[in-house]
Design an enzyme around this catalytic site. Structure first.
Site, PDB file in Angstrom:
ATOM      1  N   ARG A   1      16.835   0.624  23.457  1.00 32.20           N
ATOM      2  CA  ARG A   1      17.557   1.461  22.502  1.00 32.20           C
ATOM      3  C   ARG A   1      18.999   1.748  22.897  1.00 32.20           C
ATOM      4  O   ARG A   1      19.798   2.130  22.057  1.00 32.20           O
ATOM      5  CB  ARG A   1      16.753   2.725  22.208  1.00 32.20           C
ATOM      6  CG  ARG A   1      15.472   2.353  21.424  1.00 32.20           C
ATOM      7  CD  ARG A   1      14.579   3.505  21.153  1.00 32.20           C
ATOM      8  NE  ARG A   1      13.877   3.907  22.364  1.00 32.20           N
ATOM      9  CZ  ARG A   1      13.112   4.949  22.457  1.00 32.20           C
ATOM     10  NH1 ARG A   1      12.941   5.745  21.427  1.00 32.20           N
ATOM     11  NH2 ARG A   1      12.515   5.246  23.579  1.00 32.20           N
TER      12      ARG A   1
ATOM     13  N   GLU B   1       8.683   7.779  33.850  1.00 33.70           N
ATOM     14  CA  GLU B   1       7.683   8.811  33.607  1.00 33.70           C
ATOM     15  C   GLU B   1       6.276   8.275  33.332  1.00 33.70           C
ATOM     16  O   GLU B   1       5.308   8.992  33.509  1.00 33.70           O
ATOM     17  CB  GLU B   1       8.129   9.768  32.491  1.00 33.70           C
ATOM     18  CG  GLU B   1       8.501   9.121  31.180  1.00 33.70           C
ATOM     19  CD  GLU B   1       9.947   8.647  31.119  1.00 33.70           C
ATOM     20  OE1 GLU B   1      10.434   8.424  30.009  1.00 33.70           O
ATOM     21  OE2 GLU B   1      10.595   8.460  32.160  1.00 33.70           O
TER      22      GLU B   1
END
Length: 182
Positions: A69, A106
């Protein structure tokens, strides 16, 4: 530093176009979906314009976008400020000689690659991604760029998840975000 949330009415319009998808890509993750923003030309343009306004006079010569992105926001920013765009890609996506940086994020681990010679020593770089959570991806990008002698001026993200404390992992490097989500 966060975007001018209180002063600029564009920030509210941008924030209303970011969706949240629970438990994606795995249980416990609240995925920040920028697709609605991209489907709204005004909100998308406002986001790019806010970044361009910040960086147009900062002598940035390289905008490095993090896959995937960061590839959406990086090229229009680079074009508008007169900088080259350098993609930081996932493994085995770039032909030719590359350098790489492995990192933990994460929900797993990953690696970023960059063409060798894409960035010259001393070039001033803006690192762009859509989101900072734990900061692992941005740290890997900065490490990769600094290993070739680049000067990372700042990191820019559309979204910050401050509860995950990613900003604190950037070793004091400035971070500019447009919106924060708790």
């Amino acid at each position: 530093m966060s975007g001018c949330r209180d002063e600029d009415p564009r920030i509210h319009g941008i924030k209303t176009k970011i969706g949240v998808v629970p438990n994606f890509p795995k249980p416990g993750i609240m995925f920040q979906d920028i697709t609605p923003l991209l489907l709204d030309p005004k909100a998308f343009k406002d986001a790019v314009d806010l970044f361009v306004e910040r960086y147009k006079d900062k002598s940035i010569s390289v905008v490095a976008g993090i896959e995937a992105r960061g590839f959406i926001f990086g090229p229009p920013i680079a074009l508008a400020i007169g900088a080259k765009f350098v993609p930081l890609r996932k493994p085995r996506k770039l032909p030719g000689e590359v350098i790489f940086e492995e990192y933990v994020l994460e929900y797993g681990s990953d690696c970023l690659e960059m063409h060798l010679g894409a960035v010259e020593p001393g070039e001033r770089v803006l690192v762009v991604d859509d989101l900072i959570a734990t900061g692992g991806t941005l740290c890997a990008a900065m490490n990769l760029l600094e290993r070739v002698g680049a000067v990372v001026v700042e990191c820019a993200c559309l979204i910050e998840l401050p509860d995950l404390k990613g900003r604190g992992r950037l070793n004091g490097k400035p971070l500019y975000v447009l919106v924060e989500y708790q």
